[in-house]
Motif scaffolding. Sequence first.
Motif, PDB file in Angstrom:
ATOM      1  N   LEU A  40      -7.366   4.780   6.510  1.00 36.24           N
ATOM      2  CA  LEU A  40      -8.728   5.273   6.642  1.00 36.24           C
ATOM      3  C   LEU A  40      -9.126   5.413   8.100  1.00 36.24           C
ATOM      4  CD1 LEU A  40     -10.902   5.840   4.553  1.00 36.24           C
ATOM      5  CD2 LEU A  40     -11.926   3.705   5.207  1.00 36.24           C
ATOM      6  N   ALA A  78     -17.718   3.894  15.351  1.00 33.71           N
ATOM      7  CA  ALA A  78     -18.066   3.223  14.100  1.00 33.71           C
ATOM      8  C   ALA A  78     -16.819   2.886  13.303  1.00 33.71           C
ATOM      9  CB  ALA A  78     -18.992   4.110  13.273  1.00 33.71           C
ATOM     10  N   VAL A  82     -15.684  -0.682  11.942  1.00 35.85           N
ATOM     11  CA  VAL A  82     -15.561  -0.840  10.489  1.00 35.85           C
ATOM     12  C   VAL A  82     -14.166  -1.334  10.129  1.00 35.85           C
ATOM     13  CG1 VAL A  82     -15.375   0.486   8.359  1.00 35.85           C
ATOM     14  CG2 VAL A  82     -17.340   0.773   9.814  1.00 35.85           C
ATOM     15  N   VAL A  85     -14.031  -5.007  10.846  1.00 36.26           N
ATOM     16  CA  VAL A  85     -14.844  -5.774   9.903  1.00 36.26           C
ATOM     17  C   VAL A  85     -14.143  -5.878   8.557  1.00 36.26           C
ATOM     18  CG1 VAL A  85     -16.891  -5.478   8.477  1.00 36.26           C
ATOM     19  CG2 VAL A  85     -17.095  -5.504  10.927  1.00 36.26           C
ATOM     20  N   MET A  86     -13.634  -4.744   8.063  1.00 36.46           N
ATOM     21  CA  MET A  86     -12.935  -4.753   6.772  1.00 36.46           C
ATOM     22  C   MET A  86     -11.689  -5.613   6.833  1.00 36.46           C
ATOM     23  SD  MET A  86     -14.465  -2.928   4.550  1.00 36.46           S
ATOM     24  CE  MET A  86     -15.489  -1.562   4.319  1.00 36.46           C
ATOM     25  N   MET A  89     -12.576  -9.261   6.653  1.00 43.52           N
ATOM     26  CA  MET A  89     -12.938  -9.701   5.316  1.00 43.52           C
ATOM     27  C   MET A  89     -11.706  -9.818   4.427  1.00 43.52           C
ATOM     28  SD  MET A  89     -16.443  -7.783   4.442  1.00 43.52           S
ATOM     29  CE  MET A  89     -17.225  -9.134   3.615  1.00 43.52           C
ATOM     30  N   ALA A  93     -10.410 -13.405   2.968  1.00 39.06           N
ATOM     31  CA  ALA A  93     -10.409 -13.568   1.513  1.00 39.06           C
ATOM     32  C   ALA A  93      -9.004 -13.863   1.017  1.00 39.06           C
ATOM     33  CB  ALA A  93     -10.969 -12.322   0.847  1.00 39.06           C
ATOM     34  N   ALA A  98     -12.703 -18.535   0.222  1.00 40.57           N
ATOM     35  CA  ALA A  98     -14.045 -19.102   0.184  1.00 40.57           C
ATOM     36  C   ALA A  98     -15.023 -18.266   0.977  1.00 40.57           C
ATOM     37  CB  ALA A  98     -14.016 -20.534   0.732  1.00 40.57           C
ATOM     38  N   GLY A  99     -14.677 -16.985   1.196  1.00 40.93           N
ATOM     39  CA  GLY A  99     -15.588 -16.140   1.948  1.00 40.93           C
ATOM     40  C   GLY A  99     -14.983 -15.773   3.285  1.00 40.93           C
ATOM     41  N   PRO A 100     -15.586 -14.842   3.985  1.00 45.91           N
ATOM     42  CA  PRO A 100     -15.028 -14.378   5.266  1.00 45.91           C
ATOM     43  C   PRO A 100     -15.042 -15.481   6.305  1.00 45.91           C
ATOM     44  CG  PRO A 100     -16.733 -12.903   4.452  1.00 45.91           C
ATOM     45  CD  PRO A 100     -16.787 -14.124   3.612  1.00 45.91           C
TER      46      PRO A 100
ATOM     47  N   ALA B  30     -13.262  -4.793  -1.507  1.00 47.70           N
ATOM     48  CA  ALA B  30     -13.004  -4.228  -0.183  1.00 47.70           C
ATOM     49  C   ALA B  30     -12.416  -2.820  -0.302  1.00 47.70           C
ATOM     50  CB  ALA B  30     -12.053  -5.134   0.596  1.00 47.70           C
ATOM     51  N   ASP B  31     -11.551  -2.594  -1.284  1.00 50.14           N
ATOM     52  CA  ASP B  31     -10.978  -1.262  -1.462  1.00 50.14           C
ATOM     53  C   ASP B  31     -12.021  -0.261  -1.915  1.00 50.14           C
ATOM     54  OD1 ASP B  31      -7.938  -2.713  -2.666  1.00 50.14           O
ATOM     55  OD2 ASP B  31      -8.405  -1.850  -0.719  1.00 50.14           O
ATOM     56  N   MET B  33     -15.130  -0.372  -1.052  1.00 51.04           N
ATOM     57  CA  MET B  33     -15.898  -0.032   0.143  1.00 51.04           C
ATOM     58  C   MET B  33     -15.122   0.948   1.010  1.00 51.04           C
ATOM     59  SD  MET B  33     -18.790  -0.600   1.282  1.00 51.04           S
ATOM     60  CE  MET B  33     -19.509   0.260   2.644  1.00 51.04           C
ATOM     61  N   LEU B  34     -13.789   0.815   1.052  1.00 47.96           N
ATOM     62  CA  LEU B  34     -12.971   1.757   1.824  1.00 47.96           C
ATOM     63  C   LEU B  34     -13.097   3.164   1.272  1.00 47.96           C
ATOM     64  CD1 LEU B  34      -9.639  -0.085   2.605  1.00 47.96           C
ATOM     65  CD2 LEU B  34     -11.480   0.512   4.143  1.00 47.96           C
ATOM     66  N   GLN B  37     -16.268   4.601   2.447  1.00 44.49           N
ATOM     67  CA  GLN B  37     -16.171   5.003   3.851  1.00 44.49           C
ATOM     68  C   GLN B  37     -15.424   6.327   3.994  1.00 44.49           C
ATOM     69  OE1 GLN B  37     -17.338   3.412   6.760  1.00 44.49           O
ATOM     70  NE2 GLN B  37     -18.568   2.323   5.287  1.00 44.49           N
ATOM     71  N   ALA B  70     -23.026   5.415   7.349  1.00 45.46           N
ATOM     72  CA  ALA B  70     -21.751   4.877   6.878  1.00 45.46           C
ATOM     73  C   ALA B  70     -21.397   3.612   7.640  1.00 45.46           C
ATOM     74  CB  ALA B  70     -20.653   5.929   7.039  1.00 45.46           C
ATOM     75  N   ALA B  71     -21.660   3.613   8.955  1.00 44.70           N
ATOM     76  CA  ALA B  71     -21.395   2.416   9.743  1.00 44.70           C
ATOM     77  C   ALA B  71     -22.296   1.270   9.301  1.00 44.70           C
ATOM     78  CB  ALA B  71     -21.606   2.716  11.232  1.00 44.70           C
ATOM     79  N   ALA B  74     -21.061  -0.352   6.078  1.00 43.89           N
ATOM     80  CA  ALA B  74     -19.983  -1.311   6.283  1.00 43.89           C
ATOM     81  C   ALA B  74     -20.513  -2.616   6.856  1.00 43.89           C
ATOM     82  CB  ALA B  74     -18.916  -0.717   7.208  1.00 43.89           C
ATOM     83  N   PHE B  77     -22.147  -4.483   4.091  1.00 37.36           N
ATOM     84  CA  PHE B  77     -21.112  -5.046   3.231  1.00 37.36           C
ATOM     85  C   PHE B  77     -20.593  -6.349   3.818  1.00 37.36           C
ATOM     86  CE2 PHE B  77     -17.915  -5.078   0.136  1.00 37.36           C
ATOM     87  CZ  PHE B  77     -16.683  -5.285   0.720  1.00 37.36           C
ATOM     88  N   ARG B  78     -20.392  -6.364   5.134  1.00 35.42           N
ATOM     89  CA  ARG B  78     -19.917  -7.573   5.785  1.00 35.42           C
ATOM     90  C   ARG B  78     -20.947  -8.690   5.698  1.00 35.42           C
ATOM     91  NH1 ARG B  78     -18.294 -11.742   7.544  1.00 35.42           N
ATOM     92  NH2 ARG B  78     -17.315 -12.119   9.557  1.00 35.42           N
ATOM     93  N   GLY B  81     -21.180  -9.999   2.194  1.00 34.80           N
ATOM     94  CA  GLY B  81     -20.020 -10.771   1.798  1.00 34.80           C
ATOM     95  C   GLY B  81     -20.076 -12.194   2.280  1.00 34.80           C
ATOM     96  N   SER B  82     -20.681 -12.410   3.447  1.00 32.84           N
ATOM     97  CA  SER B  82     -20.652 -13.756   3.990  1.00 32.84           C
ATOM     98  C   SER B  82     -21.628 -14.681   3.283  1.00 32.84           C
ATOM     99  CB  SER B  82     -20.968 -13.726   5.480  1.00 32.84           C
ATOM    100  OG  SER B  82     -22.300 -13.313   5.663  1.00 32.84           O
ATOM    101  N   ARG B  86     -19.833 -16.340  -0.790  1.00 25.94           N
ATOM    102  CA  ARG B  86     -19.651 -17.766  -0.560  1.00 25.94           C
ATOM    103  C   ARG B  86     -20.463 -18.567  -1.565  1.00 25.94           C
ATOM    104  NH1 ARG B  86     -20.794 -18.671   5.052  1.00 25.94           N
ATOM    105  NH2 ARG B  86     -18.750 -17.856   5.476  1.00 25.94           N
ATOM    106  N   PHE B  96     -11.751  -9.882  -4.324  1.00 26.60           N
ATOM    107  CA  PHE B  96     -12.177  -9.385  -3.020  1.00 26.60           C
ATOM    108  C   PHE B  96     -11.040  -8.783  -2.227  1.00 26.60           C
ATOM    109  CE2 PHE B  96     -15.751  -8.964  -0.567  1.00 26.60           C
ATOM    110  CZ  PHE B  96     -15.470  -9.180   0.761  1.00 26.60           C
TER     111      PHE B  96
END
Lengths: 112, 101
Positions: A40, A78, A82, A85-86, A89, A93, A98-100, B30-31, B33-34, B37, B70-71, B74, B77-78, B81-82, B86, B96
């Motif tokens: 991507l 961006a 991104v 960040v992805m 995560m 995971a 237990a989360g990022p 996550a996929d 979300m990809l 994007q 779009a940015a 994302a 999403f981050r 997720g946190s 959790r 995930f």
Amino acid sequence: MSGLADLFTLACVGVGVAFFAAGTVGLLRLPDTLTRIHALAKADNVGLAFIALGLLPQAASVLDGAKMVAVWLLAQLASGAVAQVMGQMANAAASGGAGPAPADAPGGGGAP
Amino acid sequence: MADLLFAAGAVLLVVAALGLVALWRTRAVADQMLAVQLLGSAGVAVLLMLAVAAGDGSILDVALLLALLAAFAAAAFRACGSTVFRARGTAGDAPFTGDQS
């Protein structure tokens, strides 16, 4: 001169669409989340760069051309953020479950 | 030239729609979300081509906004997720990641 500009536009837009197609194939066929992020962030962005480059000779004014370059720059920055960040995560995971990971965790600590 | 750019934009939209098949096939968040994007990035490219083909400069502003949103998606999403994942614990985090093993 106009014919040369049109040819340049068509060639660059064609290459850009081909890169987008390659990125989509990568998104569908690659085995892991982290590799799909690469498809991507890299292939799609090169496609966008080629399309923006090819459309520059066709811009109606200098302002329109500057806007296209600005859109391309924003998309580049961006997508870099991104992708990080992805990846963070998916990595956290996969390792912890237990989360990022928090922002101050050492990078690349995926293996237990 | 305008017709060819319209055709190229249509082809790119079909390519992006095929990328949405990834949304359908995977359960990992996550996929998904990809794939979203991808839609944003391809949408920006299509809007660039549309702006030149239609000769309308304001479509470039729409492309700028789409890239920005779009940015932000994302980033949201981050941030989501946190906290949400959790709170759910490990059961919520199982879909995930995208390992097909």
